[in-house]
Design an enzyme around this catalytic site. Structure first.
Site, mmCIF file in Angstrom:
data_model
loop_
_atom_site.group_PDB
_atom_site.id
_atom_site.type_symbol
_atom_site.label_atom_id
_atom_site.label_comp_id
_atom_site.label_asym_id
_atom_site.label_seq_id
_atom_site.Cartn_x
_atom_site.Cartn_y
_atom_site.Cartn_z
ATOM 1 N N GLU A 280 0.973 -1.423 -0.198
ATOM 2 C CA GLU A 280 -0.035 0.022 -0.044
ATOM 3 C C GLU A 280 0.845 1.150 -0.035
ATOM 4 O O GLU A 280 0.409 2.387 -0.680
ATOM 5 C CB GLU A 280 -1.048 -0.079 1.231
ATOM 6 C CG GLU A 280 -2.081 -0.944 1.400
ATOM 7 C CD GLU A 280 -2.759 -1.285 0.029
ATOM 8 O OE1 GLU A 280 -3.145 -0.052 -0.410
ATOM 9 O OE2 GLU A 280 -3.263 -2.317 -0.575
ATOM 10 N N ASP A 367 3.819 -4.274 -5.765
ATOM 11 C CA ASP A 367 4.190 -5.536 -5.328
ATOM 12 C C ASP A 367 5.879 -5.504 -5.353
ATOM 13 O O ASP A 367 6.306 -5.849 -4.549
ATOM 14 C CB ASP A 367 3.591 -6.635 -6.196
ATOM 15 C CG ASP A 367 2.346 -6.978 -5.892
ATOM 16 O OD1 ASP A 367 1.876 -6.624 -4.808
ATOM 17 O OD2 ASP A 367 1.541 -7.659 -6.667
#
Length: 422
Positions: A280, A367
Site C-alpha cells: 500500500e 508489489d
C-alpha cells in the site's frame, strides 16, 4: 433528424454493451466452472480444495447476480430516458414548484430517491442473501438500514449544496461555466480526501489506535525506511459488517492515516501485515495516488467540456426522450446533468480495459516495491490467505479479468513475487 440519429446511436451502444457484458460473463462462468474441481498446481499445497470450490461458487453467484442487476439497470435507464420517465418526473415536479432553483434541486433529489429505492431490494439481497450464504455477512438488519439512512442524510447534506453551486455556475457564468465548475469540483474532491478519514468514515465505523506495540514498532520501522509520515495507525471494526479483510491508507497531505481491518489483523502474521502495508505504501511512494488524482481531474475536465457543448443541443435532450425546455427561453440544467450522468457509462464502457490495464500496472509496481522493502515470500503468504478468506477465484477467465479486474490474476501476481524472492 439529429435527435433520431442520437437515439439510434444510444440504443446501439446499449445493445453493444449488453452483448459484451453477457459474453464476458458467460466466459467467466464457463472458465471458473471448468476449473472448479481442482486447485491450480501453484496453490495446491496452500489452499484446500473446499476453499477453492467455495471461491468458484462465490464467483459464479456474484457473476449471475451482476447479470441480473445489469438487466434491471438497463431497463431503468431506458425507462428514465427513451420511455419518458425523466420527462414525466420533471413535469410533475414543475407543476408543484414552478421554474427556478427549487425545481432543479427537487428534480435531482427525486431522481436520487427513486434510484435508491430501485436499488434497495438488490442491495438487501446481496447483503443478506448472497454474502450471507457464503458466510461473509456480519451485518444486522438494523445496521443495514441505519447505514442507509445515515448515508442518505449525509449525501443530501453534502450533495444538495454542491448541486446548488454547480447549477448556479451553469446558469450564471456564461459559456465557460464548465471550467469554473471543474475548479469547484476538483477542490471539492480534494476537500473530501482531507475530511473523509477524520469526519466521514467515523460516522460509519469505529477507529481505534493500533495497540499491538510490537506490530506498531515493526510498521513504524517500515514507514521510516520508505519515508512515509502518517497521522497514526488505526484499526477499523470491519468485522461488524463483513468477514472480508483489507488495509488501506486514507487522507491527503499531512492528514494521511493507515487503517487496518480488524479481520485482517486477526488472520495475518506480523511480517505478513508489514508486507501488505509495504504494498500500500508503494502506491504512495511511486506516486500512483497523485497520478490517479491527476487523471481523474483531466478526465472530469474533458467530460465537463463535453457537457458544456451538449447542454445547448436540443437533439441531446430530444434524442433521450426529454423536452429540453419547460417554458420558452428557459433551459433545464438539472436535466442536462441527469441525462449526461445516465448515458456516459454507456458510451465509455468499452474503455474499461484501459483503466484496468493502468491499475494492474500500478499493482505490479507496488508489489515490486513491497518486495524491495520486505520479504516477498511474506507478501505471497499474505495474499494467499487473503484470496482464501475473501473467496477470490484463482482461475478467472483471462479476457474477463483483463476487461474488469483492477488487480492482476492471483497466479500471475504471485508468480512475479516468487521471481522477486528467488
Amino acid at each position: 433528424m439529429y435527435s433520431l440519429a442520437f437515439s439510434i446511436l444510444f440504443v446501439s451502444f446499449i445493445i453493444l454493451t449488453l452483448l459484451v457484458r453477457f459474453w464476458l460473463a458467460s466466459r467467466q462462468l464457463r472458465h471458473v466452472l471448468a476449473h472448479r474441481s481442482a486447485v491450480p498446481a501453484e496453490f495446491a499445497e496452500k489452499i484446500p480444495l473446499a476453499a477453492h470450490q467455495k471461491a468458484a461458487d462465490y464467483t459464479i453467484a456474484r457473476t449471475r447476480y451482476g447479470l441480473l442487476t445489469l438487466m434491471v439497470n438497463t431497463l431503468v435507464l431506458v425507462g428514465f430516458t427513451l420511455l419518458g420517465g425523466l420527462q414525466w418526473l420533471s413535469l410533475q415536479i414543475f407543476q408543484l414548484t414552478g421554474p427556478g432553483m427549487v425545481y432543479q434541486l427537487v428534480l435531482l433529489a427525486a431522481f436520487a430517491l427513486i434510484s435508491g429505492l430501485i436499488d434497495l431490494p438488490f442491495d438487501y439481497y446481496k447483503q443478506f442473501g448472497l454474502e450471507q450464504r457464503f458466510g461473509f455477512n456480519k451485518m444486522s438488519k438494523g445496521l443495514f438500514f441505519g447505514d442507509l439512512i445515515k448515508g442518505s442524510l449525509l449525501a443530501a447534506a453534502i450533495g444538495l449544496p454542491l448541486a446548488w453551486v454547480v447549477l448556479t455556475l451553469m446558469n450564471q457564468t456564461g459559456d465557460l461555466w464548465w471550467l469554473y465548475t471543474w475548479v469547484v469540483w476538483s477542490g471539492f474532491q480534494l476537500l473530501m480526501m482531507v475530511l473523509f478519514p477524520t469526519v466521514i468514515a467515523p460516522l460509519f465505523n469505529k477507529f481505534t489506535p493500533l495497540e499491538d506495540q510490537s506490530l506498531k514498532a515493526r510498521i513504524e520501522g517500515l514507514m521510516t525506511r520508505v519515508g512515509f509520515a502518517s497521522k497514526g495507525l488505526f484499526v477499523m471494526d470491519g468485522s461488524k459488517r463483513s468477514a472480508h479483510g483489507n488495509a488501506y491508507f486514507s487522507g491527503f497531505g499531512a492528514n494521511k492515516r493507515i487503517v487496518f481491518f480488524d479481520t485482517l489483523l486477526s488472520r495475518l502474521q506480523p511480517q505478513e501485515i508489514e508486507a501488505v502495508l509495504a504494498h500500500e505504501l508503494g502506491h504512495f511512494k511511486l506516486k500512483h495516488i497523485i497520478k490517479r488524482i491527476s487523471m481523474m481531474f483531466a478526465i472530469s475536465l474533458g467530460f465537463l467540456a463535453l457537457l458544456g457543448y451538449l447542454k445547448t443541443q436540443p437533439w441531446f435532450y430530444d434524442g433521450l426522450g426529454v423536452n429540453p425546455l419547460l417554458l420558452p427561453g428557459q433551459g433545464n440544467d438539472a436535466m442536462a446533468l441527469l441525462l449526461f450522468m445516465l448515458v456516459l457509462p454507456v458510451f465509455t464502457f468499452l474503455f474499461n480495459p484501459l483503466t484496468s490495464l493502468g491499475s494492474r500496472k500500478h499493482e505490479f509496481e507496488a508489489d515490486a516495491f513491497a518486495a524491495q522493502h520486505t520479504d516477498a515470500r511474506d507478501l505471497v503468504s499474505a495474499l494467499v490467505k487473503m484470496y482464501e478468506d475473501n473467496a477470490s477465484t484463482l482461475t478467472p477467465d483471462p479476457l474477463h479479468s483483463a476487461f474488469y479486474d483492477s488487480h492482476p490474476p492471483a497466479s500471475v501476481r504471485i508468480r512475479q513475487l516468487n521471481l522477486a524472492a528467488s
